[in-house]
Design a protein around this motif. Sequence first.
Motif, PDB file in Angstrom:
ATOM      1  N   SER A   1      45.814  42.419  43.801  1.00 55.86           N
ATOM      2  CA  SER A   1      44.389  42.313  43.456  1.00 55.86           C
ATOM      3  C   SER A   1      44.047  43.325  42.373  1.00 55.86           C
ATOM      4  CB  SER A   1      43.520  42.536  44.694  1.00 55.86           C
ATOM      5  OG  SER A   1      43.656  43.859  45.153  1.00 55.86           O
ATOM      6  N   ASN A   2      42.911  43.113  41.698  1.00 53.51           N
ATOM      7  CA  ASN A   2      42.583  43.989  40.570  1.00 53.51           C
ATOM      8  C   ASN A   2      42.023  45.337  41.002  1.00 53.51           C
ATOM      9  OD1 ASN A   2      39.995  43.332  41.341  1.00 53.51           O
ATOM     10  ND2 ASN A   2      39.394  42.436  39.391  1.00 53.51           N
ATOM     11  N   ASN A   3      41.663  45.520  42.271  1.00 52.79           N
ATOM     12  CA  ASN A   3      41.178  46.830  42.707  1.00 52.79           C
ATOM     13  C   ASN A   3      42.180  47.538  43.625  1.00 52.79           C
ATOM     14  OD1 ASN A   3      40.779  45.168  44.902  1.00 52.79           O
ATOM     15  ND2 ASN A   3      38.807  46.053  45.445  1.00 52.79           N
TER      16      ASN A   3
ATOM     17  N   LYS B   1      49.972  50.174  43.046  1.00 53.84           N
ATOM     18  CA  LYS B   1      50.270  49.107  42.093  1.00 53.84           C
ATOM     19  C   LYS B   1      51.529  49.419  41.296  1.00 53.84           C
ATOM     20  CE  LYS B   1      46.798  47.283  39.863  1.00 53.84           C
ATOM     21  NZ  LYS B   1      45.716  47.027  38.893  1.00 53.84           N
TER      22      LYS B   1
ATOM     23  N   HIS C   1      48.936  39.621  38.435  1.00 55.79           N
ATOM     24  CA  HIS C   1      47.744  40.421  38.703  1.00 55.79           C
ATOM     25  C   HIS C   1      46.586  39.463  38.932  1.00 55.79           C
ATOM     26  CE1 HIS C   1      49.727  44.187  37.782  1.00 55.79           C
ATOM     27  NE2 HIS C   1      50.323  43.540  36.799  1.00 55.79           N
TER      28      HIS C   1
ATOM     29  N   GLY D   1      43.016  37.923  39.454  1.00 55.31           N
ATOM     30  CA  GLY D   1      41.793  38.217  38.725  1.00 55.31           C
ATOM     31  C   GLY D   1      40.672  38.785  39.572  1.00 55.31           C
TER      32      GLY D   1
ATOM     33  N   ASN E   1      39.008  40.748  43.243  1.00 58.49           N
ATOM     34  CA  ASN E   1      39.297  41.942  44.040  1.00 58.49           C
ATOM     35  C   ASN E   1      39.965  41.554  45.357  1.00 58.49           C
ATOM     36  OD1 ASN E   1      37.202  40.872  45.500  1.00 58.49           O
ATOM     37  ND2 ASN E   1      35.748  42.476  44.998  1.00 58.49           N
TER      38      ASN E   1
END
Length: 113
Positions: free
Chosen positions: A51-53, A59, A75, A77, A79
């Motif tokens: 997730s992006n967060n 990560k 990755h 897009g 959260n």
Amino acid sequence: MAPQAAKKSKKSQESINARLALVMKSGKYTLGSKTCLKTLRSGKAKLILISNNCPPIRKTEIEYYAMLSKTTVHHYGGNNVDLGTACGKLHRVCTLAITDPGDSDIIQKQEQA
């Protein structure tokens, strides 16, 4: 041009979500950072979604193990709440490892992109 790019990214997000739902029904997967690292170390993972967060240290650790095991990393897009919803779960999902895609073609589509 910006609205068209946003429309394209939303459409690709929807296609990922549809493929992910098919993986959840017919394939094998592991949810969570610790189990993703275990599947990466054992060499069973075919695709990793982050997730992006996701925290940056986690990560980079997952990306490092994926590079060593030659596994594709996507990755996501949205959260972690969006990724959990796409998986059909009612909780947050930071990382997801797909070990068997089942009837879905998510791995072939990610390798083309």
